[in-house]
Design a protein around this motif. Structure first.
Motif, PDB file in Angstrom:
ATOM      1  N   TYR A 171     -70.984  55.088 103.596  1.00 44.30           N
ATOM      2  CA  TYR A 171     -72.377  54.758 103.296  1.00 44.30           C
ATOM      3  C   TYR A 171     -73.105  54.446 104.594  1.00 44.30           C
ATOM      4  CZ  TYR A 171     -76.401  52.022 101.736  1.00 44.30           C
ATOM      5  OH  TYR A 171     -77.668  51.529 101.560  1.00 44.30           O
ATOM      6  N   PHE A 172     -74.211  55.178 104.839  1.00 37.53           N
ATOM      7  CA  PHE A 172     -75.052  54.951 106.009  1.00 37.53           C
ATOM      8  C   PHE A 172     -76.389  54.385 105.542  1.00 37.53           C
ATOM      9  CE2 PHE A 172     -72.258  58.446 107.370  1.00 37.53           C
ATOM     10  CZ  PHE A 172     -71.747  57.904 108.536  1.00 37.53           C
ATOM     11  N   PRO A 173     -76.618  53.073 105.669  1.00 36.84           N
ATOM     12  CA  PRO A 173     -77.900  52.497 105.243  1.00 36.84           C
ATOM     13  C   PRO A 173     -79.054  52.990 106.107  1.00 36.84           C
ATOM     14  CG  PRO A 173     -76.607  50.871 106.427  1.00 36.84           C
ATOM     15  CD  PRO A 173     -75.714  52.061 106.241  1.00 36.84           C
ATOM     16  N   TYR A 174     -80.234  53.061 105.517  1.00 41.11           N
ATOM     17  CA  TYR A 174     -81.425  53.546 106.210  1.00 41.11           C
ATOM     18  C   TYR A 174     -82.219  52.374 106.788  1.00 41.11           C
ATOM     19  CZ  TYR A 174     -81.087  58.449 104.818  1.00 41.11           C
ATOM     20  OH  TYR A 174     -80.700  59.752 104.689  1.00 41.11           O
ATOM     21  N   CYS A 175     -83.007  52.684 107.812  1.00 36.37           N
ATOM     22  CA  CYS A 175     -83.880  51.689 108.445  1.00 36.37           C
ATOM     23  C   CYS A 175     -85.150  52.390 108.912  1.00 36.37           C
ATOM     24  CB  CYS A 175     -83.168  50.987 109.607  1.00 36.37           C
ATOM     25  SG  CYS A 175     -82.941  52.028 111.064  1.00 36.37           S
ATOM     26  N   PHE A 176     -86.121  51.608 109.358  1.00 37.57           N
ATOM     27  CA  PHE A 176     -87.374  52.151 109.868  1.00 37.57           C
ATOM     28  C   PHE A 176     -87.203  52.596 111.318  1.00 37.57           C
ATOM     29  CE2 PHE A 176     -88.898  49.453 106.399  1.00 37.57           C
ATOM     30  CZ  PHE A 176     -89.779  50.316 105.766  1.00 37.57           C
ATOM     31  N   HIS A 177     -87.869  53.704 111.648  1.00 41.32           N
ATOM     32  CA  HIS A 177     -87.824  54.206 113.020  1.00 41.32           C
ATOM     33  C   HIS A 177     -88.872  53.507 113.875  1.00 41.32           C
ATOM     34  CE1 HIS A 177     -87.640  56.787 116.484  1.00 41.32           C
ATOM     35  NE2 HIS A 177     -88.872  57.214 116.292  1.00 41.32           N
ATOM     36  N   LEU A 178     -88.467  53.071 115.053  1.00 48.16           N
ATOM     37  CA  LEU A 178     -89.353  52.393 115.988  1.00 48.16           C
ATOM     38  C   LEU A 178     -89.738  53.343 117.109  1.00 48.16           C
ATOM     39  CD1 LEU A 178     -87.645  48.884 116.318  1.00 48.16           C
ATOM     40  CD2 LEU A 178     -89.498  49.565 114.786  1.00 48.16           C
ATOM     41  N   HIS A 179     -91.050  53.620 117.229  1.00 45.81           N
ATOM     42  CA  HIS A 179     -91.524  54.465 118.327  1.00 45.81           C
ATOM     43  C   HIS A 179     -91.429  53.741 119.661  1.00 45.81           C
ATOM     44  CE1 HIS A 179     -93.884  57.330 120.607  1.00 45.81           C
ATOM     45  NE2 HIS A 179     -94.726  56.357 120.943  1.00 45.81           N
ATOM     46  N   GLY A 195     -94.982  46.376 109.960  1.00 43.91           N
ATOM     47  CA  GLY A 195     -95.664  45.539 108.989  1.00 43.91           C
ATOM     48  C   GLY A 195     -95.528  46.065 107.571  1.00 43.91           C
ATOM     49  N   HIS A 196     -95.916  45.228 106.613  1.00 42.79           N
ATOM     50  CA  HIS A 196     -95.800  45.624 105.212  1.00 42.79           C
ATOM     51  C   HIS A 196     -96.754  46.769 104.868  1.00 42.79           C
ATOM     52  CE1 HIS A 196     -94.867  45.135 100.961  1.00 42.79           C
ATOM     53  NE2 HIS A 196     -96.173  45.137 100.710  1.00 42.79           N
ATOM     54  N   ASP A 197     -97.921  46.803 105.497  1.00 40.82           N
ATOM     55  CA  ASP A 197     -98.886  47.864 105.217  1.00 40.82           C
ATOM     56  C   ASP A 197     -98.491  49.190 105.851  1.00 40.82           C
ATOM     57  OD1 ASP A 197    -100.328  45.942 103.884  1.00 40.82           O
ATOM     58  OD2 ASP A 197    -101.587  45.454 105.627  1.00 40.82           O
ATOM     59  N   GLU A 198     -97.538  49.176 106.776  1.00 41.53           N
ATOM     60  CA  GLU A 198     -97.130  50.400 107.463  1.00 41.53           C
ATOM     61  C   GLU A 198     -95.881  51.047 106.866  1.00 41.53           C
ATOM     62  OE1 GLU A 198     -98.576  48.783 111.877  1.00 41.53           O
ATOM     63  OE2 GLU A 198     -96.456  48.968 111.379  1.00 41.53           O
ATOM     64  N   LYS A 199     -95.385  50.508 105.771  1.00 40.66           N
ATOM     65  CA  LYS A 199     -94.114  50.996 105.246  1.00 40.66           C
ATOM     66  C   LYS A 199     -94.171  52.445 104.791  1.00 40.66           C
ATOM     67  CE  LYS A 199     -95.035  49.282 100.571  1.00 40.66           C
ATOM     68  NZ  LYS A 199     -94.514  48.445  99.452  1.00 40.66           N
ATOM     69  N   SER A 200     -95.352  52.911 104.339  1.00 41.89           N
ATOM     70  CA  SER A 200     -95.465  54.294 103.881  1.00 41.89           C
ATOM     71  C   SER A 200     -95.726  55.269 105.025  1.00 41.89           C
ATOM     72  CB  SER A 200     -96.581  54.412 102.846  1.00 41.89           C
ATOM     73  OG  SER A 200     -97.823  53.997 103.400  1.00 41.89           O
ATOM     74  N   ARG A 201     -96.123  54.772 106.201  1.00 40.69           N
ATOM     75  CA  ARG A 201     -96.429  55.648 107.336  1.00 40.69           C
ATOM     76  C   ARG A 201     -95.290  55.763 108.331  1.00 40.69           C
ATOM     77  NH1 ARG A 201    -101.156  52.422 107.079  1.00 40.69           N
ATOM     78  NH2 ARG A 201    -100.555  51.367 109.029  1.00 40.69           N
ATOM     79  N   VAL A 202     -94.344  54.859 108.282  1.00 41.65           N
ATOM     80  CA  VAL A 202     -93.222  54.872 109.228  1.00 41.65           C
ATOM     81  C   VAL A 202     -92.037  55.582 108.583  1.00 41.65           C
ATOM     82  CG1 VAL A 202     -91.692  53.460 110.644  1.00 41.65           C
ATOM     83  CG2 VAL A 202     -94.043  52.723 110.236  1.00 41.65           C
ATOM     84  N   LEU A 203     -91.416  56.470 109.354  1.00 41.92           N
ATOM     85  CA  LEU A 203     -90.278  57.231 108.844  1.00 41.92           C
ATOM     86  C   LEU A 203     -89.043  56.350 108.755  1.00 41.92           C
ATOM     87  CD1 LEU A 203     -90.732  60.510 110.921  1.00 41.92           C
ATOM     88  CD2 LEU A 203     -91.438  60.101 108.555  1.00 41.92           C
ATOM     89  N   ARG A 204     -88.174  56.703 107.827  1.00 42.65           N
ATOM     90  CA  ARG A 204     -86.885  56.039 107.670  1.00 42.65           C
ATOM     91  C   ARG A 204     -85.774  57.047 107.921  1.00 42.65           C
ATOM     92  NH1 ARG A 204     -86.536  51.052 105.102  1.00 42.65           N
ATOM     93  NH2 ARG A 204     -84.498  51.558 104.207  1.00 42.65           N
ATOM     94  N   LEU A 205     -84.696  56.560 108.501  1.00 41.96           N
ATOM     95  CA  LEU A 205     -83.556  57.394 108.841  1.00 41.96           C
ATOM     96  C   LEU A 205     -82.303  56.536 108.841  1.00 41.96           C
ATOM     97  CD1 LEU A 205     -83.511  58.065 112.696  1.00 41.96           C
ATOM     98  CD2 LEU A 205     -84.836  56.252 111.624  1.00 41.96           C
ATOM     99  N   PRO A 206     -81.106  57.150 108.853  1.00 40.38           N
ATOM    100  CA  PRO A 206     -79.884  56.332 108.905  1.00 40.38           C
ATOM    101  C   PRO A 206     -79.863  55.412 110.121  1.00 40.38           C
ATOM    102  CG  PRO A 206     -79.345  58.580 108.313  1.00 40.38           C
ATOM    103  CD  PRO A 206     -80.811  58.574 108.653  1.00 40.38           C
ATOM    104  N   ALA A 207     -79.403  54.196 109.921  1.00 41.03           N
ATOM    105  CA  ALA A 207     -79.435  53.197 110.991  1.00 41.03           C
ATOM    106  C   ALA A 207     -78.558  53.607 112.172  1.00 41.03           C
ATOM    107  CB  ALA A 207     -78.988  51.841 110.443  1.00 41.03           C
TER     108      ALA A 207
END
Length: 412
Positions: A169-177, A186-198
């Motif tokens: 199992y590879f959990p996902y996290c938010f990508h940091l530019h 932030g909470h308002d950016e959750k739909s604009r930031v990509l998620r990928l395996p940690a």
């Protein structure tokens, strides 16, 4: 000593003796209690799953964390404006970990390719109501189900066919530019930031370049001024960085294409039975390579996890997305309780019961104290023909001979 015990048990069973002396089975308990000091490779089976209301244990003691926080606070007061010299806190890469990050990324790809072929040869069973996994032709009878309405089934599992996602199992996290300039989502950016395996995000922050996940790379260290990160790097230097990054991407692409060609040549064979053991051995090697490399990177690059749920975030700080639904989330307004992560939080090993005979009868609930465990990847590769690793031989309890069902009352 243990070879002698195994010979005595096999000799007594050949003679038709159904009651094995108690002292023979007691050797397992003495070994499990005293083996940790004598054998540095000794690892006991993992503890049962914690309760949902309990918090994960801290990898670093709380007293040490408080001491570090006080030292950092005093250093900030003594020198409010200073240049960060240590990487990766100053925005620069750690040179000796760039190659390690590429190795981990390639090992993950090899692991997934190997598992996709091994799952066709070795059957995988998964419970329909919980996350329990068993690798054998028949599911076990151990009553450890915690799914819905498990009390009506006496905690027995309902087995169905599993896949690769059940093995590892590879959990996902938010990508940091920019992990230093803007380390929190932030909470308002959750739909604009990509998620990928940690694990992939960890490799990207350590030096791997992927087109789909751009990341800012600096050539000069940043400054710390009154609790804020200040960057004096000009735009021209950023353009030069991008050109260098493109050249590095082409070199990495050539390296990856060459490695893929070598893998395809090694895996192209007509006889699957002959290459099954070799494939399992290579898959197990890629697993250990990925685990060891990730541990090296985690010593420099921080990885955080929620103390109550499996959420993971790679970076100096955890995100602010209010998505926690674990215990006590109402008091935190849905925020995660971030703490230091371990390798098991970054890569879920999913421990399974070790099956002595995958084609034999299922494991019995009355004898579960004599069975061992291992990560699902290790168990799958061992059943496919790979040798048992020394790191997991004690956890799998290979030196234990479980008694028969009618001998349970005769064993201490």
């Amino acid at each position: 000593m243990y070879k002698t015990v195994l010979w005595e048990i096999s000799h007594l069973k050949k003679l038709g003796c159904r009651s094995i002396p108690n002292f023979i089975y007691a050797t397992r308990r003495t070994h499990s209690l005293g083996g940790g000091d004598d054998n540095p490779l000794y690892v006991d089976i993992p503890k049962p799953c914690r309760r949902k209301s309990e918090r994960k244990p801290y990898p670093t003691p709380m007293k040490l964390l408080i001491r570090r926080a006080k030292a950092e606070r005093e250093a900030r007061k003594a020198e409010p404006c200073r240049m960060l010299e240590e990487a990766p806190e100053n925005g620069l890469l750690v040179p000796e970990l760039v190659e390690v990050a590429h190795q981990v990324y390639q090992a993950r790809g090899k692991l997934l390719r190997g598992l996709s072929k091994l799952t066709d040869a070795v059957p995988i069973k998964r419970c329909r109501f919980c996350s329990e996994v068993h690798i054998a032709h028949v599911g076990h009878e151990i009553r450890t189900c915690t799914g819905p309405k498990s009390g009506f089934r006496s905690a027995t599992h309902v087995w169905r066919r599993g896949g690769i996602e059940d093995v590892v199992y590879f959990p996902y996290c938010f990508h940091l530019h920019d992990r230093v300039g803007k380390p929190r989502v932030g909470h308002d950016e959750k739909s604009r930031v990509l998620r990928l395996p940690a694990i992939v995000e960890l490799c990207i922050q350590a030096g791997v370049e992927l087109k789909d996940y751009p990341t800012r790379r600096r050539t000069k260290p940043v400054y710390w001024m009154d609790g804020r990160i200040v960057d004096f790097e000009s735009e021209k230097e950023e353009e030069e960085e991008k050109e260098k990054e493109e050249d590095d991407e082409e070199q990495h692409k050539e390296r990856d294409s060459q490695s893929e060609e070598l893998d395809m040549q090694a895996q192209s064979s007509d006889d699957v039975e002959e290459n099954l053991s070799e494939l399992s051995f290579n898959t197990l090697e890629s697993w250990f390579e990925m685990i060891s490399g990730a541990k090296k990177i985690m010593k420099k690059y921080s990885v955080l996890t929620c103390g109550y749920c499996p959420e993971v975030q790679v970076g100096p700080k955890g995100h602010k997305v209010r998505m926690c639904r674990a215990s006590k989330h109402q008091s935190r307004n849905g925020m995660h309780a971030w703490q230091e992560a371990t390798i098991d939080d970054l890569i879920g090993p999913n421990y399974v019961w070790h099956a002595w005979d995958p084609h034999g009868p299922p494991l019995v609930n009355d004898l579960k104290r004599y069975y061992g465990k291992a990560p699902a990847v290790v168990e799958l590769c061992v059943q496919a023909g790979a040798p048992v690793p020394d790191e997991y031989s004690s956890m799998m309890r290979l030196d234990v001979v479980p008694p028969d069902r009618d001998e349970v009352d005769l064993v201490a």
